[in-house]
Design a protein around this motif. Structure first.
Motif, mmCIF file in Angstrom:
data_model
loop_
_atom_site.group_PDB
_atom_site.id
_atom_site.type_symbol
_atom_site.label_atom_id
_atom_site.label_comp_id
_atom_site.label_asym_id
_atom_site.label_seq_id
_atom_site.Cartn_x
_atom_site.Cartn_y
_atom_site.Cartn_z
ATOM 1 N N PHE A 78 84.717 93.373 -40.391
ATOM 2 C CA PHE A 78 84.798 94.428 -41.406
ATOM 3 C C PHE A 78 83.424 94.969 -41.813
ATOM 4 N N ASP A 79 82.341 94.550 -41.116
ATOM 5 C CA ASP A 79 81.006 94.890 -41.619
ATOM 6 C C ASP A 79 80.763 96.396 -41.709
ATOM 7 N N TYR A 80 81.341 97.166 -40.762
ATOM 8 C CA TYR A 80 81.151 98.617 -40.829
ATOM 9 C C TYR A 80 81.809 99.196 -42.071
ATOM 10 N N LEU A 81 83.045 98.770 -42.364
ATOM 11 C CA LEU A 81 83.765 99.264 -43.533
ATOM 12 C C LEU A 81 83.102 98.778 -44.823
ATOM 13 N N ILE A 82 82.625 97.531 -44.812
ATOM 14 C CA ILE A 82 81.918 96.994 -45.989
ATOM 15 C C ILE A 82 80.660 97.810 -46.273
ATOM 16 N N GLU A 83 79.925 98.140 -45.202
ATOM 17 C CA GLU A 83 78.695 98.927 -45.365
ATOM 18 C C GLU A 83 79.015 100.340 -45.843
ATOM 19 N N ARG A 84 80.082 100.932 -45.288
ATOM 20 C CA ARG A 84 80.429 102.307 -45.668
ATOM 21 C C ARG A 84 80.865 102.395 -47.125
ATOM 22 N N LYS A 85 81.601 101.387 -47.599
ATOM 23 C CA LYS A 85 82.064 101.386 -48.991
ATOM 24 C C LYS A 85 81.076 100.734 -49.950
ATOM 25 N N LYS A 86 79.965 100.198 -49.382
ATOM 26 C CA LYS A 86 78.948 99.505 -50.177
ATOM 27 C C LYS A 86 79.569 98.350 -50.964
ATOM 28 N N ALA A 87 80.510 97.688 -50.341
ATOM 29 C CA ALA A 87 81.236 96.599 -51.001
ATOM 30 C C ALA A 87 80.338 95.381 -51.178
ATOM 31 N N ILE A 88 80.593 94.654 -52.255
ATOM 32 C CA ILE A 88 79.884 93.405 -52.541
ATOM 33 C C ILE A 88 80.832 92.245 -52.267
ATOM 34 N N ILE A 89 80.434 91.349 -51.367
ATOM 35 C CA ILE A 89 81.259 90.203 -50.995
ATOM 36 C C ILE A 89 80.600 88.938 -51.531
ATOM 37 N N LYS A 90 81.314 88.196 -52.356
ATOM 38 C CA LYS A 90 80.805 86.931 -52.908
ATOM 39 C C LYS A 90 81.665 85.792 -52.372
ATOM 40 N N ILE A 141 84.554 91.798 -53.926
ATOM 41 C CA ILE A 141 85.537 90.845 -53.409
ATOM 42 C C ILE A 141 84.947 89.440 -53.515
ATOM 43 N N LYS A 142 85.696 88.531 -54.119
ATOM 44 C CA LYS A 142 85.253 87.145 -54.280
ATOM 45 C C LYS A 142 86.205 86.207 -53.533
ATOM 46 N N ILE A 143 85.636 85.283 -52.767
ATOM 47 C CA ILE A 143 86.435 84.257 -52.079
ATOM 48 C C ILE A 143 85.916 82.893 -52.526
ATOM 49 N N THR A 144 86.758 82.146 -53.228
ATOM 50 C CA THR A 144 86.358 80.841 -53.748
ATOM 51 C C THR A 144 87.362 79.775 -53.329
ATOM 52 N N SER A 145 86.941 78.510 -53.429
ATOM 53 C CA SER A 145 87.820 77.413 -53.036
ATOM 54 C C SER A 145 87.522 76.179 -53.885
ATOM 55 N N GLU A 146 88.559 75.342 -54.071
ATOM 56 C CA GLU A 146 88.400 74.077 -54.785
ATOM 57 C C GLU A 146 89.479 73.110 -54.315
ATOM 58 N N ARG A 149 92.713 74.947 -52.887
ATOM 59 C CA ARG A 149 93.190 76.200 -53.483
ATOM 60 C C ARG A 149 92.130 77.263 -53.201
ATOM 61 N N ILE A 150 92.513 78.284 -52.456
ATOM 62 C CA ILE A 150 91.599 79.365 -52.084
ATOM 63 C C ILE A 150 92.045 80.635 -52.785
ATOM 64 N N ILE A 151 91.104 81.315 -53.424
ATOM 65 C CA ILE A 151 91.422 82.536 -54.179
ATOM 66 C C ILE A 151 90.608 83.696 -53.616
ATOM 67 N N VAL A 152 91.293 84.767 -53.250
ATOM 68 C CA VAL A 152 90.651 86.009 -52.810
ATOM 69 C C VAL A 152 90.952 87.074 -53.869
ATOM 70 N N SER A 153 89.927 87.466 -54.609
ATOM 71 C CA SER A 153 90.131 88.405 -55.719
ATOM 72 C C SER A 153 89.310 89.674 -55.500
ATOM 73 N N ASP A 154 89.774 90.759 -56.125
ATOM 74 C CA ASP A 154 89.081 92.036 -55.997
ATOM 75 C C ASP A 154 89.199 92.817 -57.296
ATOM 76 N N ASN A 155 88.503 93.935 -57.370
ATOM 77 C CA ASN A 155 88.544 94.811 -58.547
ATOM 78 C C ASN A 155 89.202 96.149 -58.213
#
Length: 406
Positions: A258-270, A307-312, A331-337
């Motif tokens: 997805f790097d091209y789409l991430i770069e085009r949308k200037k998305a922040i991935i955590k 977009i945040k991807i976390t795990s515990e 438990r893995i959580i994929v969240s967005d705004n």
């Protein structure tokens, strides 16, 4: 068995060998007349027919088949290198064919369609056997003594439920066959994007251009893996051997796609650290692709996507389970705004071909989250979501660290 009908022997041999490599039984005919004779004597689950032949052409053969009670439901795929105009394609569908494929043929897609019709044929046979059993069971029970009436009702209900289950699976498989080819085009679009970038922005001896070429090759490889894995997963009886999987590597592969789409949308991935678990990595890659792809697609125009991807690790297989460093589940959580959705539609989003959004604005087939749910169930896991309209969404997955293939 598949019947191939073509007046050119070389075409028959090439397609016959290809199908036989996939363990598909094949019969052949070199004219419409010969095909009709064979069809009246043999049961075929699919007919692949050339349109233009001397004597009876493909259209005339299918018209004859559609008028016969025994042969009218045999699916026919037309193949043609000459009659590729819309009027011929429309005529093919009007005569009763299920598909009209022009040459050169995408052989991988054709094999996918053939295997899908084989699965449908097997499902229909299972359904017929079950219906026959149901009829016999009812007849036997009706002739039994009065004190067996309760058992008759119970047994009949079980058979009816099984019958409905088979019909539902048969219907889902038919829908899947029509939609899957569209869903598999995404890797192709990825290849096209990189090729355009190389062509328009970079020189042949440019190191960055070479890097894009390498990525294009990897995307093509993943496309083939995706086709293979989806076909294997669509077979309920298929078994895929699990392996130790570093979910961090799986996630990085997805983000690279997805790097091209991430770069085009200037998305922040955590991203946080993800665990190593027993799994089928290609299937979990598909889950992450769907969730992250949706997060990018359903972002709001006025905000930078985050977009945040976390795990515990957690103790039990529950969404709200207690955190534990020795837990046997993660438990893995994929969240967005992004645009989010109303939680009253939570059950609907995981049903195949259901979409809550305008498909003209947000392109999609409605299959992604349904596939994600099935993959989670196959891994003895859970998936749900929390969201509010206009306030983003969080998808919560619970997976065992050890794979349990039930």
């Amino acid at each position: 068995m598949v019947l191939i009908v073509d007046d050119i022997r070389a075409n028959i041999i090439a397609l016959k060998k290809t199908l036989e490599l996939h363990e598909i039984n094949v019969d052949t005919a070199e004219s419409g007349e010969e095909a009709l004779k064979k069809i009246l004597k043999t049961n075929y689950f699919l007919i692949i027919m050339d349109v233009q032949m001397p004597g009876l052409d493909g259209f005339e053969v299918v018209k004859i088949l559609s008028g016969n009670k025994r042969t009218k439901d045999i699916p026919v795929i037309f193949l043609s290198a000459i009659n590729i105009e819309k009027k011929y394609i429309f005529k093919g569908y009007e005569t009763g064919a299920v598909d009209y494929v022009t040459k050169p043929v995408d052989i991988d897609l054709l094999i996918l369609k053939v295997k899908t019709f084989l699965k449908l044929y097997e499902q229909k046979n299972e359904l017929k056997v079950m219906k026959d059993l149901l009829s016999k069971e009812i007849k036997i029970r009706k002739e039994a003594q009065d004190n067996l009436e309760i058992k008759i009702i119970e047994r009949t209900k079980e058979l009816v439920l099984k019958n409905e289950e088979l019909e539902l699976k048969n219907h889902e498989l038919q829908q899947f066959a029509w939609v899957v080819s569209h869903d598999l085009n995404e890797p192709v679009r990825k290849i096209q994007i990189f090729i355009k970038i190389i062509k328009e922005l970079y020189l042949i001896d440019d190191k960055k251009a070479i890097d894009y070429v390498d990525r294009t090759i990897k995307s093509a490889e993943r496309m083939q893996t995706l086709i293979t894995d989806l076909l294997a997963y669509s077979r309920l009886s298929s078994k895929v051997q699990p392996e130790k999987t570093d979910l961090n590597e799986v996630l990085q592969e997805v983000l690279s796609d997805f790097d091209y789409l991430i770069e085009r949308k200037k998305a922040i991935i955590k991203t946080g650290a993800l665990p190593i678990i027993d799994s089928i990595p290609s299937q979990l890659r598909q889950v992450f692709q769907n969730l992250i792809g949706n997060a990018l697609k359903f972002s709001r125009n006025e905000e930078v996507p985050i977009i945040k991807i976390t795990s515990e690790l957690i103790k039990t297989k529950e969404f709200d389970a207690e955190i534990s460093p020795d837990g046997e589940y993660c438990r893995i959580i994929v969240s967005d705004n992004g645009i989010g959705f109303d939680e009253i539609y939570l059950d609907r989003i995981f049903i195949i071909f259901q979409s809550l959004n305008d498909r003209q604005t947000y392109e999609g087939t409605g299959i992604g989250l349904a596939i994600a749910k099935k993959i989670m169930e196959k891994h003895n896991g859970l998936i749900t979501a929390k969201s509010q309209v206009g306030k983003g969404a969080s998808f919560i997955m619970v997976l065992p660290l050890k794979y349990d293939n039930k």
